[in-house]
Design an enzyme around this catalytic site. Structure first.
Site, PDB file in Angstrom:
ATOM      1  N   GLY A 208       0.839  -1.208   0.000  1.00  0.00           N
ATOM      2  CA  GLY A 208       0.000   0.000   0.000  1.00  0.00           C
ATOM      3  C   GLY A 208       0.862   1.241   0.000  1.00  0.00           C
ATOM      4  O   GLY A 208       2.054   1.173  -0.314  1.00  0.00           O
ATOM      5  N   ASN A 209       0.300   2.363   0.332  1.00  0.00           N
ATOM      6  CA  ASN A 209       1.092   3.589   0.447  1.00  0.00           C
ATOM      7  C   ASN A 209       0.463   4.507   1.499  1.00  0.00           C
ATOM      8  O   ASN A 209      -0.564   4.176   2.083  1.00  0.00           O
ATOM      9  CB  ASN A 209       1.214   4.290  -0.909  1.00  0.00           C
ATOM     10  CG  ASN A 209      -0.142   4.654  -1.478  1.00  0.00           C
ATOM     11  OD1 ASN A 209      -0.834   5.492  -0.926  1.00  0.00           O
ATOM     12  ND2 ASN A 209      -0.541   3.987  -2.566  1.00  0.00           N
ATOM     13  N   ARG A 210       1.114   5.651   1.723  1.00  0.00           N
ATOM     14  CA  ARG A 210       0.730   6.484   2.866  1.00  0.00           C
ATOM     15  C   ARG A 210      -0.402   7.462   2.565  1.00  0.00           C
ATOM     16  O   ARG A 210      -0.711   8.323   3.376  1.00  0.00           O
ATOM     17  CB  ARG A 210       1.942   7.290   3.345  1.00  0.00           C
ATOM     18  CG  ARG A 210       3.035   6.424   3.904  1.00  0.00           C
ATOM     19  CD  ARG A 210       4.174   7.309   4.409  1.00  0.00           C
ATOM     20  NE  ARG A 210       5.420   6.566   4.488  1.00  0.00           N
ATOM     21  CZ  ARG A 210       5.712   5.718   5.470  1.00  0.00           C
ATOM     22  NH1 ARG A 210       4.865   5.513   6.441  1.00  0.00           N
ATOM     23  NH2 ARG A 210       6.871   5.082   5.462  1.00  0.00           N
ATOM     24  N   SER A 211      -1.017   7.369   1.415  1.00  0.00           N
ATOM     25  CA  SER A 211      -2.100   8.321   1.102  1.00  0.00           C
ATOM     26  C   SER A 211      -3.258   8.137   2.083  1.00  0.00           C
ATOM     27  O   SER A 211      -3.636   7.010   2.415  1.00  0.00           O
ATOM     28  CB  SER A 211      -2.596   8.071  -0.326  1.00  0.00           C
ATOM     29  OG  SER A 211      -3.819   8.743  -0.521  1.00  0.00           O
ATOM     30  N   ALA A 275      -3.767   7.645  -5.032  1.00  0.00           N
ATOM     31  CA  ALA A 275      -2.377   7.193  -5.141  1.00  0.00           C
ATOM     32  C   ALA A 275      -2.448   5.702  -5.476  1.00  0.00           C
ATOM     33  O   ALA A 275      -2.326   4.845  -4.600  1.00  0.00           O
ATOM     34  CB  ALA A 275      -1.644   7.434  -3.831  1.00  0.00           C
TER      35      ALA A 275
END
Ligand code: CTP
Length: 396
Positions: A208-211, A275
């Site tokens: 995943g990512n930090r969005s 994102a």
């Protein structure tokens, strides 16, 4: 919907005046600022104390505020209002309005008001059907006033028929419809993506990512507040769905791709702010992957690019907006992205500025189109959303 709207409620002498207490309470609860002007005979049916308590404002009835000769400036009041609603409007009031008879503070405000006027008649059925009443109503409509149709049912006289003042919730509903019809994005359809995507490695792990989705959600809220019909396809996010927005939660890039492109053809505006993961595991393990002391290599394959596909399908009249996050050669990369993905605008997030980007409540961006670059300096994500939407309204 009524947040910040300035409303004058004119109450005249009918038994239905008692219902205006509910109307005032509900308008104030919806965020409207309400000033009440009651005619002398209205105050036989409902007290100024009730109305001033509910509206948080003094109730005006006479030209003079006190015996010292201080007067109520009816012109100032007429200019202040975004909307004047006369409810209940008696047969006598309709006649005065239709003929410009200025014998009360309310009539003076009505004649000086530059805002639009709604009126909700209330009277017995025969009075309502009388040719003079019909003619007065027609005249008022021809002058641009808006009729709030009375209901049919039992009347105070004991008779039953047309003439009951519309219920407070109907009056408020028509006021809301009036304001929403004037919104700049009324009738526009928007599809948006926001937040991160999760690409499953196995049933418990993902890439995943930090969005957080804050910027996209702020944009969705602003677009809906200005009347657009917004479909928000959101990746996993803890944020609550903004008022008036239709949200569909998805998890992976593939789900986001399907959900977004299935509605893209009908959209006037598409904003892809998510994102989206650029890569996903070639395979997601059915069972949890157990460690065995060895290194683990996960093969990643590219995800399908939603923005680029929308760019290929874009038709005349559709506006396509993408986001970009760059660390070097920001402008050149963003301009290249604009062309490559056939977008009309790229919102370039700055990584250089403190307080901008993932997770922050503030942001600083540059709007990049084929012909211009507009820097929006650090501000709350809500303010940045307002500025982006204003820019888009001008382009739509
Ligand atoms: N985007 C998308 N679908 C993807 C990947 C990206 O719709 N599978 C959209 C994003 O929502 C965003 C824009 O494309 O609007 C970002 O483009 P992308 O090429 O992913 O750029 P960056 O992530 O900024 O960086 P890079 O150039 O390294 O890919």
């Amino acid at each position: 919907m009524l947040t910040g709207k300035k409303i004058i409620l004119g109450i005249t002498g009918s038994i239905a005046a008692y219902k205006t207490a509910f109307l005032v309470r509900s308008l104030v609860k919806s965020g409207a600022e309400v000033r009440v002007i009651a005619t002398r005979s209205a105050l036989d049916f409902v007290t100024p104390l009730t109305l001033s308590t509910l509206s948080n404002n003094p109730v005006y009835s006479e030209y003079l505020k006190n015996e010292q000769g201080e007067w109520v400036n009816h012109v100032e009041m007429g200019l202040w209002a975004d909307l004047l609603v006369i409810a209940p409007a008696t047969a006598n009031t309709l006649s005065k309005m239709a003929h410009g008879q200025c014998d009360s503070l309310l009539m003076a405000v009505y004649l000086s008001a530059r805002c639009e006027v709604m009126f909700a008649p209330a009277m017995d059925l025969d009075m309502y059907q009388h040719p003079t009443t019909r003619e007065n109503i027609q005249k008022l409509i021809s002058y641009g006033n808006h009729l709030i149709q009375p209901g049919t049912g039992p009347l105070a006289s004991g008779l039953s028929g047309e003439g009951r003042m519309a219920e407070p919730e109907d009056i408020q509903g028509q006021m809301e419809a009036f304001f929403s019809a004037k919104l700049p994005l009324k009738g526009k359809k928007v599809v948006m993506t926001a937040g991160p995507t999760y690409e499953a490695i196995d049933p418990v792990r993902f890439i995943g990512n930090r969005s957080t989705g804050k910027m996209g959600y702020a944009l969705a809220a602003e677009l809906a507040a200005l009347g657009a019909s917004v479909k928000l396809i959101s990746g996993p996010s803890a944020l609550t769905c903004p008022e008036g927005v239709q949200r569909q939660m998805v998890e992976s890039a593939e789900e986001m791709y399907e959900a977004s492109l299935s509605v893209f053809a009908e959209a006037d505006l598409a904003i892809f702010s998510a994102a989206v993961a650029d890569f996903k595991p070639a395979q997601s393990a059915v069972q949890k992957i157990k460690k065995d002391g060895q290194a683990l290599a996960i093969e990643l394959v590219p995800t399908r690019d939603i923005l680029a596909e929308a760019g290929k399908r874009k038709k005349m009249g559709q506006l396509l907006v993408g986001f970009a996050l760059e660390t070097n050669n920001e402008l050149a990369h963003a301009q290249d992205k604009l062309k490559r993905k056939n977008a009309d605008l790229i919102v370039l997030n700055s990584l250089q500025e403190a307080g901008a980007g993932f997770g922050h409540d503030t942001n600083a961006v540059t709007l990049i189109s084929a012909t211009e670059q507009i820097k929006l300096p650090l501000a709350s994500k809500q303010e940045i959303a307002q500025q982006i939407v204003q820019y888009l309204i001008n382009r739509l």
